[in-house]
Design a protein around this motif. Structure first.
Motif, mmCIF file in Angstrom:
data_model
loop_
_atom_site.group_PDB
_atom_site.id
_atom_site.type_symbol
_atom_site.label_atom_id
_atom_site.label_comp_id
_atom_site.label_asym_id
_atom_site.label_seq_id
_atom_site.Cartn_x
_atom_site.Cartn_y
_atom_site.Cartn_z
ATOM 1 N N GLY A 73 -98.409 -17.990 37.716
ATOM 2 C CA GLY A 73 -98.713 -16.572 37.798
ATOM 3 C C GLY A 73 -97.684 -15.797 38.597
ATOM 4 N N ALA A 74 -98.015 -14.538 38.936
ATOM 5 C CA ALA A 74 -97.065 -13.675 39.638
ATOM 6 C C ALA A 74 -97.787 -12.769 40.615
ATOM 7 C CB ALA A 74 -96.278 -12.830 38.626
ATOM 8 N N ARG A 75 -97.156 -12.560 41.769
ATOM 9 C CA ARG A 75 -97.651 -11.617 42.769
ATOM 10 C C ARG A 75 -99.086 -11.888 43.181
ATOM 11 N NH1 ARG A 75 -93.154 -9.906 44.600
ATOM 12 N NH2 ARG A 75 -94.251 -8.198 45.615
ATOM 13 N N GLY A 76 -99.457 -13.173 43.256
ATOM 14 C CA GLY A 76 -100.792 -13.541 43.682
ATOM 15 C C GLY A 76 -101.843 -13.509 42.595
ATOM 16 N N HIS A 77 -101.450 -13.239 41.361
ATOM 17 C CA HIS A 77 -102.390 -13.186 40.245
ATOM 18 C C HIS A 77 -102.142 -14.348 39.298
ATOM 19 C CE1 HIS A 77 -103.706 -9.184 41.465
ATOM 20 N NE2 HIS A 77 -102.429 -8.855 41.596
ATOM 21 N N ALA A 78 -103.215 -14.912 38.747
ATOM 22 C CA ALA A 78 -103.099 -16.024 37.807
ATOM 23 C C ALA A 78 -102.473 -15.559 36.499
ATOM 24 C CB ALA A 78 -104.480 -16.624 37.542
ATOM 25 N N CYS A 79 -101.805 -16.470 35.821
ATOM 26 C CA CYS A 79 -101.228 -16.167 34.508
ATOM 27 C C CYS A 79 -102.362 -15.792 33.550
ATOM 28 C CB CYS A 79 -100.464 -17.374 33.981
ATOM 29 S SG CYS A 79 -99.778 -17.151 32.315
ATOM 30 N N PRO A 80 -102.314 -14.631 32.905
ATOM 31 C CA PRO A 80 -103.421 -14.198 32.046
ATOM 32 C C PRO A 80 -103.639 -15.062 30.815
ATOM 33 C CG PRO A 80 -101.550 -12.709 31.833
ATOM 34 C CD PRO A 80 -101.258 -13.616 32.991
ATOM 35 N N VAL A 81 -102.579 -15.769 30.360
ATOM 36 C CA VAL A 81 -102.721 -16.603 29.155
ATOM 37 C C VAL A 81 -102.691 -18.092 29.490
ATOM 38 C CG1 VAL A 81 -101.749 -14.826 27.667
ATOM 39 C CG2 VAL A 81 -100.226 -16.520 28.697
ATOM 40 N N ARG A 82 -102.593 -18.407 30.801
ATOM 41 C CA ARG A 82 -102.545 -19.802 31.232
ATOM 42 C C ARG A 82 -101.494 -20.593 30.454
ATOM 43 N NH1 ARG A 82 -108.987 -21.335 32.048
ATOM 44 N NH2 ARG A 82 -109.444 -19.636 33.508
ATOM 45 N N ALA A 83 -100.306 -20.051 30.424
ATOM 46 C CA ALA A 83 -99.225 -20.636 29.638
ATOM 47 C C ALA A 83 -98.742 -21.956 30.222
ATOM 48 C CB ALA A 83 -98.059 -19.649 29.567
ATOM 49 N N ALA A 84 -98.277 -22.826 29.369
ATOM 50 C CA ALA A 84 -97.619 -24.055 29.802
ATOM 51 C C ALA A 84 -96.151 -23.733 30.082
ATOM 52 C CB ALA A 84 -97.725 -25.125 28.730
ATOM 53 N N VAL A 85 -95.557 -24.417 31.050
ATOM 54 C CA VAL A 85 -94.156 -24.162 31.394
ATOM 55 C C VAL A 85 -93.378 -25.472 31.390
ATOM 56 C CG1 VAL A 85 -94.648 -22.089 32.734
ATOM 57 C CG2 VAL A 85 -94.661 -24.314 33.861
ATOM 58 N N SER A 86 -92.068 -25.348 31.283
ATOM 59 C CA SER A 86 -91.189 -26.508 31.239
ATOM 60 C C SER A 86 -91.255 -27.318 32.527
ATOM 61 C CB SER A 86 -89.743 -26.049 31.000
ATOM 62 O OG SER A 86 -88.826 -27.089 31.251
ATOM 63 N N ALA A 87 -91.188 -28.634 32.388
ATOM 64 C CA ALA A 87 -91.215 -29.517 33.555
ATOM 65 C C ALA A 87 -89.978 -29.335 34.422
ATOM 66 C CB ALA A 87 -91.338 -30.960 33.109
ATOM 67 N N ARG A 88 -88.892 -28.799 33.862
ATOM 68 C CA ARG A 88 -87.646 -28.635 34.612
ATOM 69 C C ARG A 88 -87.508 -27.262 35.256
ATOM 70 N NH1 ARG A 88 -82.637 -32.119 32.381
ATOM 71 N NH2 ARG A 88 -83.761 -34.054 31.952
ATOM 72 N N ARG B 281 -90.905 -12.241 34.782
ATOM 73 C CA ARG B 281 -90.410 -10.869 34.738
ATOM 74 C C ARG B 281 -91.160 -9.980 35.729
ATOM 75 N NH1 ARG B 281 -91.683 -6.130 32.903
ATOM 76 N NH2 ARG B 281 -93.671 -6.855 32.068
ATOM 77 N N LEU B 282 -92.480 -10.132 35.780
ATOM 78 C CA LEU B 282 -93.278 -9.327 36.702
ATOM 79 C C LEU B 282 -92.967 -9.660 38.155
ATOM 80 C CD1 LEU B 282 -96.737 -9.432 34.884
ATOM 81 C CD2 LEU B 282 -95.209 -7.455 35.112
ATOM 82 N N ASP B 283 -92.756 -10.943 38.451
ATOM 83 C CA ASP B 283 -92.474 -11.352 39.826
ATOM 84 C C ASP B 283 -91.125 -10.810 40.286
ATOM 85 O OD1 ASP B 283 -93.398 -13.202 42.087
ATOM 86 O OD2 ASP B 283 -91.354 -13.898 41.730
#
Length: 293
Positions: A49-64, A75-77
């Motif tokens: 997430g960003a700025r203390g807020h959880a990701c709205p779509v709970r996206a998966a991110v790269s392990a690297r 982008r928001l952060d």
């Protein structure tokens, strides 16, 4: 199954490095301490997430990914960070610094004056000196001036910082020589912003603070965590976000930013055979640049 924890990052406090966990728990990391954890089997690394807020779509991110954020949250952060020039009206005083990470690795940067040297510890600066202080935009113009006039970068990749730690000079004078030279040239520049007060050269050295004066040379760095992976070792040094962990196969460097977004449990609680994370060896001679424990 043991309780899973989510890492919230590493911060430097007066007592040294501290791992933070979602929920507020803190794990001080003193040298000689055993660090051991496993990534939950079947887990997926999620956006923090960003700025203390959880990701709205709970996206998966790269392990690297060291940011552990999806594209939108990243982008928001960044939009609200000083680095993005999104806070031009910030009334706080800022300081410009010169940081040295190893032979040929000098950078310029800025930090809020109220943070003291925390930014330098977080970046893994082996030594540094303040260059000046003043309003944010004056500090930013000074940073740009050094890039243009003296070709001093404002960013150095962490991979380069890690690769040179095995050959840091033991003599303090050798470690501060480069930033002393750049400092002298910088304060003499005629384009220096009038609202930025020059600071005298005064080197601060972190070699012992990080434990790099006694730690064995690291053989490589963890490139990513994977489900089921086990990381364990004795903490022999810590610099910036990096933990230097000694085990049966030597010292490896773990960037704690890779821990964020994973569910982590105590090592051994998952059962079964241990999975080791991928490790990339260092090639120093090829370097070139002018609740778990």
């Amino acid at each position: 199954m043991a309780q899973a924890w989510r890492c919230a990052g590493l911060r430097w406090a007066t007592e040294g490095p501290v791992l933070l966990w979602d929920g507020g728990r803190r794990s001080p990391l003193s040298r000689g301490k055993r660090v051991a954890f496993a990534v939950v089997e079947g887990g997926v690394r999620g956006c923090v997430g960003a700025r203390g807020h959880a990701c709205p779509v709970r996206a998966a991110v790269s392990a690297r990914s060291t940011g552990a954020r999806c594209e939108e949250c990243a982008r928001l952060d960044r939009a609200h960070s000083v680095a993005a020039d999104g806070t031009a009206d910030d009334p706080r005083p800022y300081r410009v610094y010169l940081a040295w990470f190893g032979p040929g690795l000098v950078k310029v940067g800025i930090t809020a004056a109220g943070r003291g040297p925390a930014r330098l510890l977080e970046q893994g600066a082996v030594c540094f000196s303040w260059l000046g202080s003043g309003p944010l935009m004056a500090a930013r113009r000074t940073e740009e001036l050094l890039r243009a006039a003296l070709r001093v970068p404002d960013r150095i990749p962490y991979a380069e910082k890690r690769a040179v730690r095995a050959r840091l000079p033991r003599d303090l004078e050798e470690r501060v020589r480069e930033i002393r030279e750049v400092h002298g040239r910088a304060v003499d520049l005629p384009q220096w912003p009038e609202s930025l007060t020059r600071a005298p050269f005064e080197a601060v050295d972190h070699l012992r603070v990080f434990g790099l004066d006694t730690a064995p040379a690291a053989r490589g760095e963890v490139t990513e965590l994977v489900e089921g992976a086990v990381v364990s070792g004795e903490l022999v040094a810590a610099a910036g976000p990096d933990l230097h962990l000694a085990g049966g196969e030597g010292v490896i460097v773990l960037d704690t930013r890779l821990m964020r977004g994973w569910e982590l449990v105590p090592a051994g609680s998952e059962g079964g055979s241990e999975v080791r994370p991928p490790v990339r060896g260092f090639r120093v001679e090829g370097h070139a640049q002018d609740g778990l424990f």
